[in-house]
Design an enzyme around this catalytic site. Structure first.
Site, PDB file in Angstrom:
ATOM      1  N   THR A   8      -1.450   0.695  -8.519  1.00  0.00           N
ATOM      2  CA  THR A   8      -1.821   0.659  -7.102  1.00  0.00           C
ATOM      3  C   THR A   8      -3.133   1.385  -6.812  1.00  0.00           C
ATOM      4  OG1 THR A   8      -0.958   0.890  -4.850  1.00  0.00           O
ATOM      5  CG2 THR A   8      -0.478   2.693  -6.382  1.00  0.00           C
ATOM      6  N   GLU A  53       0.070  10.844  -5.669  1.00  0.00           N
ATOM      7  CA  GLU A  53      -1.376  10.738  -5.888  1.00  0.00           C
ATOM      8  C   GLU A  53      -1.730  11.100  -7.330  1.00  0.00           C
ATOM      9  OE1 GLU A  53      -3.356   9.369  -3.847  1.00  0.00           O
ATOM     10  OE2 GLU A  53      -2.278   9.458  -1.948  1.00  0.00           O
ATOM     11  N   GLU A  71      -7.985  -2.593  -0.026  1.00  0.00           N
ATOM     12  CA  GLU A  71      -6.909  -3.595   0.040  1.00  0.00           C
ATOM     13  C   GLU A  71      -7.387  -5.025   0.303  1.00  0.00           C
ATOM     14  OE1 GLU A  71      -6.841  -0.651   1.680  1.00  0.00           O
ATOM     15  OE2 GLU A  71      -5.380   0.436   0.470  1.00  0.00           O
ATOM     16  N   ASP A 118       4.215   0.542   1.486  1.00  0.00           N
ATOM     17  CA  ASP A 118       3.423  -0.425   0.702  1.00  0.00           C
ATOM     18  C   ASP A 118       3.689  -0.530  -0.805  1.00  0.00           C
ATOM     19  OD1 ASP A 118       2.245   2.081   0.380  1.00  0.00           O
ATOM     20  OD2 ASP A 118       0.309   1.552   1.219  1.00  0.00           O
ATOM     21  N   ARG A 133      -3.493   8.058  -9.397  1.00  0.00           N
ATOM     22  CA  ARG A 133      -4.905   8.278  -9.725  1.00  0.00           C
ATOM     23  C   ARG A 133      -5.074   8.827 -11.134  1.00  0.00           C
ATOM     24  NH1 ARG A 133      -7.930   9.809  -4.081  1.00  0.00           N
ATOM     25  NH2 ARG A 133      -6.176   9.402  -2.737  1.00  0.00           N
TER      26      ARG A 133
HETATM   27  C1  DMJ Z   1      -5.152   4.013  -2.676  1.00  0.00           C
HETATM   28  O1  DMJ Z   1      -5.166   5.327  -3.090  1.00  0.00           O
HETATM   29  C2  DMJ Z   1      -3.987   3.278  -3.215  1.00  0.00           C
HETATM   30  O2  DMJ Z   1      -4.259   1.927  -3.157  1.00  0.00           O
HETATM   31  C3  DMJ Z   1      -2.704   3.562  -2.512  1.00  0.00           C
HETATM   32  O3  DMJ Z   1      -1.642   2.762  -2.950  1.00  0.00           O
HETATM   33  C4  DMJ Z   1      -2.816   3.423  -1.025  1.00  0.00           C
HETATM   34  N1  DMJ Z   1      -4.119   3.406  -0.535  1.00  0.00           N
HETATM   35  C5  DMJ Z   1      -5.220   4.007  -1.174  1.00  0.00           C
HETATM   36  C6  DMJ Z   1      -6.524   3.392  -0.735  1.00  0.00           C
HETATM   37  O4  DMJ Z   1      -6.514   2.863   0.520  1.00  0.00           O
END
Ligand code: DMJ
Length: 631
Positions: free
Chosen positions: A621, A249, A533, A384, A253
């Site tokens: 992501t 995270e 998503e 994912d 982020r």
């Molecule tokens: C996000 O923090 C990112 O996309 C992560 O890869 C997985 N999902 C959350 C949001 O759903």
């Protein structure tokens, strides 16, 4: 690899070799001086033996003896000895002085070498990202520019999205400034236990929503709000907190957000901030295999696994979603430690046995990655973004990281044929993704998290057809067409899950059997978490196909969010706990990814397709745009 190809000013190319040459020269001169200073002493003493103070020649072969000043021969020897002592003392002093100044010079040169190394890597980065520096750093954000400028409808839609972003941001800033996330109903910071708090240090004040919002605010032209967020980040945010956080995270982020902010503004302080954070994450990588442990204390460096994970195991999506940010940070700082850490982690994942025709297991043991820990694979939670980063690192490096390319092509084949991708048996014949456990489909249930895969396949189909792995040209035109149709179909499935709800917003997971298609059955699956998503896939497909339906679907989502999720009293947006209720109960959380991703992708769908174009930017992501390397 790019060094040879790069066109840099010749002075900068020579900076480091020159420094090294100077250092070697100084040391050689010192050595030569030593030899020259001492050489005369050799010639004055028979046998060429050095004469030390208080010692005279060994006349009898018995070793040094005390001199007798009454003996002429000894007196001569004593004088000669005294003179030699004097010369030696002078030579020693001279030598010490030279060595000291050589050492000082070497120190200075080392500092210079570091400086020129940093300058060199900055030049390297500038050379690698020239278009980005021109288009983003030098021009202010232009939300109302581009081909859509004259399209009043699109312009007004974009304005509405900008207003939504401003509203969500202001609520966070007013009620939860500096906290990670907002309680939009109570108008307060979200505390421990709420949303992703446990992954972001519990009660720690790391400002996840502020960092996650930086680039969204910039892109939407909210410059005042951007400045407030940037100032807080640069002047008030400290990572020196006794907080146990998720490395993943913090990477997607925070590192992603900070690096992105750097490329938008050209302000190196964002890189310094990112470097400070990354170095606090590194202790998590100190395992025998290099596979990171999931959690780390930002102050002490103490690392741990998720309490819910199998003993000693790391999560695939977490350990394999670092490459974009860590490699870029190494490029910007000239320090390989970050790229190497991410690469070692990826190699450790590569050692894991792959039971489902090339799919990777969701958990990998950090001590023995070569042993299969758990027989589970997924393109939703736990798996994912590992698959996403294989493709995106290839794109970010402009096709240079061929290992990423090869791994992605193998993984894509495994996704297609390993059992994750299925078709519903009802009348809708929907293509969907469901996880595998012990070699079998666990259930016919697709998570909202897996809805990013529509965009991923479309992106892969749109990528340059130049990825040759092991001599094989794997991305033939046929493969690309198939990938695009998988992307289109998966996105249609996720949109169907939105359409079949009462509010036009999708559930957390939805099922498929003969009676039910794309509908949540379990109560806990009926929530809408403001996740990105589905709109992320709309975004990629809109850009790649230009098909108006993606804008239409995106707009349905915008209207549903405003109608059901917006909290009038605070201006924030809240999650919903049952999307099948016409008056859905709201949950008191505005996740930071709503600002980083959901609102950003929606905004970009109604912006010009060249604005943050896919040729120049790769979205990490968490939706943070990182520039594509130009060399
Ligand atoms: C996000 O923090 C990112 O996309 C992560 O890869 C997985 N999902 C959350 C949001 O759903």
């Amino acid at each position: 690899a790019g060094c040879a190809k790069m066109r840099l000013p010749s002075a900068s190319r020579q900076a480091i070799p020159l420094s090294r040459l100077a250092l070697v020269t100084v040391l050689c001169i010192s050595l030569l001086s030593l030899i020259l200073s001492i050489a005369p002493l050799h010639s004055q003493h028979p046998g060429g033996r050095l004469h030390f103070p208080g010692e005279i020649s060994d006349r009898h072969g018995l070793g040094p003896i005390e001199p007798d000043p009454h003996l002429l021969s000894d007196r001569a020897a004593i004088f000669a000895g005294a003179e030699a002592d004097h010369r030696l003392a002078l030579a020693t002093a001279r030598l010490r002085r030279r060595l000291m100044s050589a050492a000082a010079e070497a120190g200075a040169l080392r500092v210079n070498a570091q400086t020129s190394q940093a300058a060199f890597s900055r030049l390297l980065a500038a050379a690698r990202y020239p278009a980005v520096f021109r288009s983003a750093a030098l021009s202010p954000p232009g939300p109302d520019t581009g081909a859509d400028l004259n399209n009043a409808t699109v312009r007004s839609m974009r304005r509405r999205l900008r207003a939504m972003l401003r509203s969500a941001w202001r609520a966070y800033w007013r009620y939860a400034r500096g906290a990670n996330e907002l309680r939009p109903i109570g108008g307060a910071p979200a505390g421990p236990g709420a949303g992703d708090a446990d992954l972001l240090g519990g009660a720690a004040r790391l400002g996840a929503s502020a960092i996650d919002s930086l680039d969204s605010l910039w892109m939407a032209g909210l410059t005042e709000e951007f400045s407030a967020a940037a100032e807080w980040t640069l002047n008030e945010l400290s990572f020196d907190q006794d907080a146990t956080v998720s490395v993943f995270e913090m990477n997607i982020r925070f590192l992603g957000g900070l690096l992105s902010a750097y490329f938008l503004t050209g302000d190196r302080r964002f890189v310094a901030k990112a470097t400070g954070l990354a170095s606090r994450l590194l202790p998590a990588f100190a395992t025998p295999s290099g596979l990171l442990r999931s959690l780390v204390n930002l102050r002490t460096g103490a690392a741990a696994d998720h309490p819910w994970a199998p003993f000693g195991c790391s999560v695939l999506a977490e350990a394999g979603s670092l490459q974009l940010e860590f490699s870029l940070l190494s490029e910007l700082t000239g320090d390989r430690v970050y790229a190497d850490a991410a690469r070692r982690a990826r190699h450790a994942i590569g050692m894991a046995p792959r039971p489902y025709g090339g799919l990777y297991p969701n958990f990998v043991h950090s001590g023995r990655p070569d042993k299969l820990a758990v027989q589970e694979a997924s393109l939703g939670s736990l798996g994912d973004s590992f698959y996403e980063y294989l493709l995106k690192e290839w794109l970010r490096t402009n096709g240079t990281d061929t290992e990423s390319c090869r791994l992605f092509l193998d993984a894509a084949r495994a996704i297609e044929h390993g059992g994750l991708l299925r078709r519903s048996t009802g009348s809708g014949k929907f293509l969907y993704l469901a996880p595998l456990k012990d070699g079998r489909p666990v259930d016919n249930r697709m998570e909202h998290l897996a809805c990013f895969a529509g965009g991923l396949f479309a992106l892969a189909a749109n990528a340059t057809p130049s990825c040759a792995a092991g001599g094989r040209q794997l991305d033939s035109e046929r493969t690309r067409r198939r990938w695009l149709s998988i992307g289109v179909e998966l996105t249609r499935t996720c949109r169907e899950a939105y359409r079949r709800s009462a509010v036009g917003l999708g559930p957390e997971a939805f099922e498929f059997d003969n009676n039910v298609e794309a509908v949540a059955i379990r109560p806990e699956d009926k929530t809408h978490m403001l996740r990105p998503e589905t709109v992320e896939s709309y975004f990629h497909l809109w850009r790649i196909t230009g098909d108006q339906r993606y804008r239409d679907w995106a707009w349905e989502t915008v209207e549903a969010l405003e109608r059901y999720s917006r909290i009038v009293s605070t201006g924030g947006f809240a999650i919903l706990s049952d999307v099948y209720s016409a008056r859905p109960p709201v949950g008191d959380l505005q996740p930071s990814y709503f600002l980083a991703e959901t609102l950003k992708y929606l905004y970009l769908i109604f912006s010009d397709r060249d604005y943050f174009s896919s040729a120049q930017w790769v979205f990490n992501t968490e939706g943070h745009p990182l520039p594509v390397r130009q060399t």
